[in-house]
Every structure is written in C-alpha cells, then in structure tokens.
Design a protein around this motif. Structure first.
Motif, short mmCIF file in Angstrom:
data_model
loop_
_atom_site.label_atom_id
_atom_site.label_comp_id
_atom_site.label_asym_id
_atom_site.label_seq_id
_atom_site.Cartn_x
_atom_site.Cartn_y
_atom_site.Cartn_z
N ILE A 77 0.84 -1.20 0.00
CA ILE A 77 0.00 0.00 0.00
C ILE A 77 0.87 1.25 0.00
O ILE A 77 0.63 2.21 -0.74
N THR A 78 1.94 1.23 0.81
CA THR A 78 2.84 2.38 0.88
C THR A 78 3.56 2.62 -0.44
O THR A 78 3.67 3.76 -0.90
N VAL A 79 4.04 1.54 -1.05
CA VAL A 79 4.78 1.67 -2.32
C VAL A 79 3.87 2.22 -3.41
O VAL A 79 4.24 3.16 -4.14
N LEU A 80 2.68 1.65 -3.54
CA LEU A 80 1.75 2.15 -4.55
C LEU A 80 1.34 3.59 -4.27
O LEU A 80 1.22 4.42 -5.19
N GLY A 81 1.13 3.91 -2.99
CA GLY A 81 0.77 5.27 -2.63
C GLY A 81 1.88 6.26 -2.95
O GLY A 81 1.62 7.37 -3.43
N ARG A 82 3.12 5.86 -2.69
CA ARG A 82 4.25 6.74 -2.99
C ARG A 82 4.37 7.00 -4.49
O ARG A 82 4.62 8.14 -4.91
N GLU B 158 6.46 14.09 -9.91
CA GLU B 158 7.26 14.12 -11.12
C GLU B 158 6.61 13.34 -12.27
O GLU B 158 7.06 13.44 -13.41
N LEU B 159 5.58 12.56 -11.98
CA LEU B 159 4.90 11.79 -13.01
C LEU B 159 4.02 12.71 -13.85
O LEU B 159 3.43 13.67 -13.34
N THR B 160 3.92 12.39 -15.13
CA THR B 160 3.02 13.15 -16.00
C THR B 160 1.58 12.78 -15.68
O THR B 160 1.30 11.78 -15.01
N ASP B 161 0.66 13.58 -16.19
CA ASP B 161 -0.76 13.28 -15.97
C ASP B 161 -1.13 11.92 -16.54
O ASP B 161 -1.92 11.17 -15.95
N THR B 162 -0.58 11.59 -17.69
CA THR B 162 -0.86 10.30 -18.31
C THR B 162 -0.35 9.15 -17.44
O THR B 162 -1.03 8.14 -17.26
N GLU B 163 0.86 9.31 -16.90
CA GLU B 163 1.41 8.28 -16.04
C GLU B 163 0.59 8.13 -14.76
O GLU B 163 0.36 7.01 -14.28
N GLN B 164 0.15 9.25 -14.20
CA GLN B 164 -0.70 9.20 -13.01
C GLN B 164 -1.99 8.43 -13.29
O GLN B 164 -2.44 7.62 -12.48
N THR B 165 -2.56 8.69 -14.45
CA THR B 165 -3.81 8.01 -14.82
C THR B 165 -3.58 6.51 -14.96
O THR B 165 -4.40 5.69 -14.53
N LYS B 166 -2.46 6.13 -15.57
CA LYS B 166 -2.16 4.70 -15.75
C LYS B 166 -1.94 4.00 -14.40
O LYS B 166 -2.34 2.85 -14.22
N VAL B 167 -1.32 4.70 -13.45
CA VAL B 167 -1.14 4.12 -12.12
C VAL B 167 -2.50 3.87 -11.48
O VAL B 167 -2.71 2.83 -10.84
N SER B 168 -3.43 4.78 -11.65
CA SER B 168 -4.78 4.58 -11.11
C SER B 168 -5.43 3.34 -11.72
O SER B 168 -6.09 2.56 -11.03
N MET C 276 2.34 -0.30 -18.33
CA MET C 276 1.73 0.81 -17.60
C MET C 276 2.68 1.47 -16.61
O MET C 276 2.32 2.44 -15.94
N ALA C 277 3.90 0.95 -16.50
CA ALA C 277 4.85 1.49 -15.52
C ALA C 277 5.28 2.90 -15.92
O ALA C 277 5.64 3.14 -17.08
N PRO C 278 5.27 3.86 -15.00
CA PRO C 278 5.87 5.17 -15.27
C PRO C 278 7.34 5.01 -15.61
O PRO C 278 8.01 4.11 -15.07
N GLN C 279 7.85 5.85 -16.47
CA GLN C 279 9.25 5.73 -16.90
C GLN C 279 10.20 5.75 -15.71
O GLN C 279 11.19 5.00 -15.67
N LYS C 280 9.89 6.56 -14.72
CA LYS C 280 10.76 6.68 -13.53
C LYS C 280 10.85 5.37 -12.76
O LYS C 280 11.85 5.10 -12.09
N TYR C 281 9.78 4.55 -12.84
CA TYR C 281 9.73 3.32 -12.05
C TYR C 281 9.74 2.08 -12.94
O TYR C 281 9.24 1.02 -12.54
N ALA C 282 10.32 2.19 -14.14
CA ALA C 282 10.26 1.10 -15.11
C ALA C 282 10.82 -0.20 -14.55
O ALA C 282 10.25 -1.28 -14.75
N SER C 283 11.95 -0.13 -13.85
CA SER C 283 12.57 -1.35 -13.33
C SER C 283 11.92 -1.84 -12.04
O SER C 283 11.97 -3.02 -11.73
N MET D 297 -6.14 3.25 -18.73
CA MET D 297 -4.94 2.62 -19.29
C MET D 297 -4.33 3.40 -20.44
O MET D 297 -3.20 3.15 -20.86
N GLY D 298 -5.06 4.37 -21.00
CA GLY D 298 -4.55 5.18 -22.09
C GLY D 298 -4.32 4.37 -23.35
O GLY D 298 -5.25 3.73 -23.86
N ASP D 299 -3.07 4.34 -23.84
CA ASP D 299 -2.76 3.63 -25.09
C ASP D 299 -2.41 2.16 -24.88
O ASP D 299 -2.05 1.46 -25.82
N VAL D 300 -2.54 1.67 -23.63
CA VAL D 300 -2.22 0.28 -23.33
C VAL D 300 -3.47 -0.57 -23.50
O VAL D 300 -4.56 -0.19 -23.08
N ARG D 301 -3.31 -1.75 -24.12
CA ARG D 301 -4.45 -2.66 -24.30
C ARG D 301 -4.07 -4.07 -23.86
O ARG D 301 -2.93 -4.43 -23.86
#
Length: 509
Positions: free
Chosen positions: A282-287, A293-303, A440-447, A505-509
């Motif tokens: 829960i903490t990791v996902l919340g962080r 620093e995430l873009t709006d698109t990345e924030q939406t994908k995390v949701s 769906m991973a934000p670029q900052k957290y790809a790994s 999910m945006g452009d992810v299918r």
C-alpha cells in the motif's frame, strides 16, 4: 505458479556471443536455465513438505503418517506457510535493489544460491529454532535471486527488439516448471516416506547443483551482468547501514522485552510480518501515485493499474493455498492411490506445473487465433476470467470437502480437476499481469514496477496468514465459499468497470 521476476530491459546490453548456442540462444542461457531449474527444484521440493511437516505429530496430522514434525495445528501451519511465501516475494524488491546498487546481478545470484543452500542445510538439522532460521535464510536467498537471474537473461540479448528474446524467456520459464514438477516427486517422496530432514537435505543438494552450474557457466554470461548499474555512493551506503542497524536494534529490543517478560508466542512474529506485508505494498503504490514528477498520463495509468493489483492480490490469496489448505486436504482426506499404487500426498504439488506445461501452449495458441480474427479478449477481460476461474476452483473444492466430512477419503481426481481450473486462471492472469505492468509502468519506475507486481503475491498471502491466525477455518466450506465469492465479485467488478479501466490505461491494451 507465480513466474520469476523479469525486469524490463530496454537498456540491457548485447548478446554474450560464443561459438555454440543453447537451442539457438546465447550459450549463457544454459547456466541460467540450470540455476533457475535447480533453485525451483529446491524451493518447490521444500514447499511440498512444509505444511505436512509442520502438522506431523499434531492433532491435524493423518493417522499413521510419519511423525517427527513440529506437531502444529493446521491453522498455525497455514499461517507460517503463507508468511514464508509472502516474504519470498516481498524480498524480491530489496533483492533487485541490492543487485542494482551494491553487488551487481552476477555476484548477487551467486551469494543468493549459497544462502538458499545454507538455509536448506539448516532445515535438515532437527529442532524448531533451526527450522525457522532455515526458512528465513531460504526466503532471503530466494528474494535475492528472483530479480537478478531474470535480469541476466535479458543481458544475453541485444535489447527488447532481439527476435530471440521472447523465446529465450519462454525457455527459461520452462526450467522453472521442470524444476517445480520434479521436486515433489523426489524431495516430497524422500521427506514424507523416509525422513523429513533428509528431504530438506535433498533440497540443499538441488541448490548446490544449481550453484555449481552457475559458477561453471559464468564465463558465458554477458559482461554487463557483473556491472553494478547505479552503485551506492559512500554517504548513501553509510545512511542505509545506519537505518538498517537502527531497525535491527529496535526489533531486538522489542522482542527481547517480549521474550524476557514471558509473553512471546509465534503470533508475535507472524502477525507483524503479515501486517508489514500489507502495509508495504500500500505504501509503495501510494508513494508512486503521489509522485509529482509523473506526468498526468502516467498518473492516470497508475490509477488503472491499482485495479489489476487488487484483483491479483485476491487471486494469489486463493491460488497459493495449494501448498497449505489443499496440501492438508490431500494429506488427510484424499485417497493416495492410483492404479493400485500408493503415492505420498506431496505429489499433488507437481500437478500445477504439469498443467502449466500442458496448457500454456494451448492458451497461447488460443489468444493468437483470436487475435488473428480481432477477437482476443482485452487485459481487463482476461483478468475477469482469471478471477472467475480461481473463484470457481474453490466453489468446486467445497464438494469434495463436504464429501469427506464423514471421515471418508475422496478420489484424487477432485484435486487434479481443481488444480486444472486454477492453472487456467493462472495462465489468464500471470503472464498478462507481467505484460501490463511493464506497459503501464511510469518511466521513472520502469525497473521497480515488476517488483511491485509481485507485492500482490505478498499481500494475498499475508491476508491468508491473518485469517489463519484470527482463527478462520480455511478448510471449512463457509470460508471456502466466502473466498470463492470474493474472487468472483472481484472479477465481476473488473468486468463491469472495464470501460473505466480501459480509459485509465490510455494507449495500453
């Protein structure tokens, strides 16, 4: 069976070329295949014995079965088993971090194999204190190995566009299933029929063979596997060491006081670990979600990703009871005969990997066939299907559970069928979950995001452990029905919300 961690390799190097190949793949895949196969052999072999050993000699053991275990009740054994599996997947994240920042993948895997082997050797020594120390060592070693060995597979190929890459990971995954299939047949038979601790020793032998395979074959690995990608600076190393020592000291003082005052019970260890296994995901996902620093698109994908994470946690909560609730049922209430031949109950732990090897090509063909007609189910629909199958498996489980309530034993075909249903669900969820996580991973957290995906396993198993310690009868029809209903409801929720999730999910299918 949850697959090994496969980290995104967009920046991973060139093939470690040699003259010979391994089934058309870089030769370095051979030692990694063998290491993973033997590691899974040791892991699933010990796991097939774990709960049966814990209840051996106790009130929930099968009459006439081998004694010499820890004589626990089934609820406590299930809680311990669930925490153990949860910690293996929880420790994959720091294991990956250590490989990235301290030792590098190659050194980390070698150390991990040694730790796992030592853990199994400790398990081979009779005594309760040594048993828990051995479990802890195996969990730590498995966490160190899980992320880093898959990273090294990626290093063998020329980036994600190498046409051999997917086939290489498929071959690597087969090593996982071969080891998992063979382990209960060998280690389970010896441990359950001859001597528990000899079985644990065989698990150590398996890991030793894996370590030798790795050390002999290291010359064929990519040089990048020895590199520490982002090494810790001196001040960072001092900071992490200081924090670690503070936490260790705090835990030592706390448990010292609890033990000195005579209040310590096993629950003082199980419950905090289970809560930790829920709080950390829960903490990791919340962080990640709150990262500005995430873009709006990345924030939406995390949701959108959170929907898949919660569904996966419910799935693994049920699926991983194959080694606890279903293992006890196999031991006490299932007829252990086929064609007049007796077999130990631990053999049932070979059924899932057997079904995976049989059904994975069929499911893959089905998706490809549907895709050619533009009818392949979306990720949300596949998740809904997985939740339905895992829920249906426990709904079916209620039938033999009630049939055996009078003390009679049911046909092994019941468990074979239940494992088949669960495996279909696994093949709908596990590969798809890995794929959607990378997409769906934000670029900052790809790994890091694949480590987050495996935290769903941790969360699911920690819920099971908390239910066991709270006194819930996991082998009772009411609890089975509740878990089945929860899974189906989760699947229905994902299906009904599929348009909303697809939008997130945006452009992810």
């Amino acid at each position: 069976m949850a697959s090994s961690l496969t980290k995104d390799a967009a920046q991973q190097g060139t093939p470690a070329n040699g003259g010979k190949t391994f089934f058309g793949h870089p030769r370095g895949l051979a030692p990694l295949f063998m290491t993973e196969m033997w590691e899974r052999f040791s892991y699933y072999g010990m796991r097939s014995l774990l709960v049966i050993y814990l209840i051996s000699g106790g009130p929930d053991a099968e009459k006439g079965a081998q004694a010499g275990g820890l004589a626990m009740n089934a609820a406590t054994a299930s809680a311990i088993y669930s925490i153990y599996v949860a910690m293996v997947y929880l420790l994959a994240m720091p294991g990956g971090w250590i490989g990235d920042r301290i030792w590098g993948p190659r050194k980390t895997v070698a150390i991990a194999a040694g730790v796992i082997m030592t853990g199994h050797l400790v398990l081979a020594v009779p005594g309760q204190a040594g048993f828990f120390a051995g479990l802890a060592l195996v969990a730590v070693g498995s966490g160190l190995l899980k992320a880093n060995i898959s990273t090294m597979v990626g290093h063998l190929y020329d980036g994600p566009q190498d046409p051999r890459r997917d086939g290489g990971f498929t071959l690597f995954y087969m090593g996982i299933n071969i080891g998992a299939f063979a382990a209960p047949l060998v280690i389970g038979t010896v441990g359950q029929s001859i001597n528990w601790h000899l079985g644990f020793a065989l698990a150590a032998v398996g890991m030793a063979l894996g370590l030798v395979s790795f050390l002999v074959g290291t010359r064929h690995l990519s040089p990048k596997s020895s590199v520490v990608p982002t090494p810790l600076q001196a001040e960072e190393r001092a900071m992490w060491l200081r924090k670690g020592l503070i936490w260790v000291a705090a835990a030592a003082v706390f448990y010292g006081v609890v033990g000195f005052t005579g209040h310590f019970t096993l629950d003082w260890a199980l419950i905090p670990l289970a809560l930790l296994g829920l709080i950390i995901p829960i903490t990791v996902l919340g962080r990640i979600k709150r990262d500005k620093e995430l873009t709006d698109t990345e924030q939406t994908k995390v949701s959108g990703y959170i929907w898949f994470f919660v569904a996966a946690a419910v799935f693994w909560m049920i699926f991983d009871q194959a080694g606890s609730t279903m293992s006890v049922f196999a031991e006490k209430k299932t007829n252990g005969q086929v064609f007049g031949m007796d077999f130990p109950s631990s053999w049932f732990q070979s059924v899932n990997p057997l079904w995976v090897m049989a059904l994975a090509p069929v499911i893959a063909w089905l998706w490809m066939s549907l895709a050619r007609r533009d009818r392949e189910p979306s990720t949300t629909v596949k998740f809904s299907m997985a939740m339905f199958f895992i829920g249906a498996s426990f709904a079916v489980f209620i039938i033999p559970m009630m049939m055996a309530s009078d003390g009679s034993k049911v046909s092994p075909m019941w468990l074979l069928s239940i494992y088949m249903i669960q495996t279909i669900g696994e093949l709908c969820l596990s590969p798809v979950g890995l794929s959607v996580t990378t997409k769906m991973a934000p670029q900052k957290y790809a790994s890091q995001m694949l480590g987050v995906w495996f935290l769903a396993v941790t969360a699911g198993d920690c819920i099971t452990s908390l239910l066991s310690t709270a006194g819930a009868d996991l082998s009772g029809p009411p609890v089975l029905a509740a878990e089945a209903g929860l899974a189906v409801l989760a699947g229905v929720a994902v299906w009904l919300s599929r348009k909303k999730i697809v939008a997130l999910m945006g452009d992810v299918r």
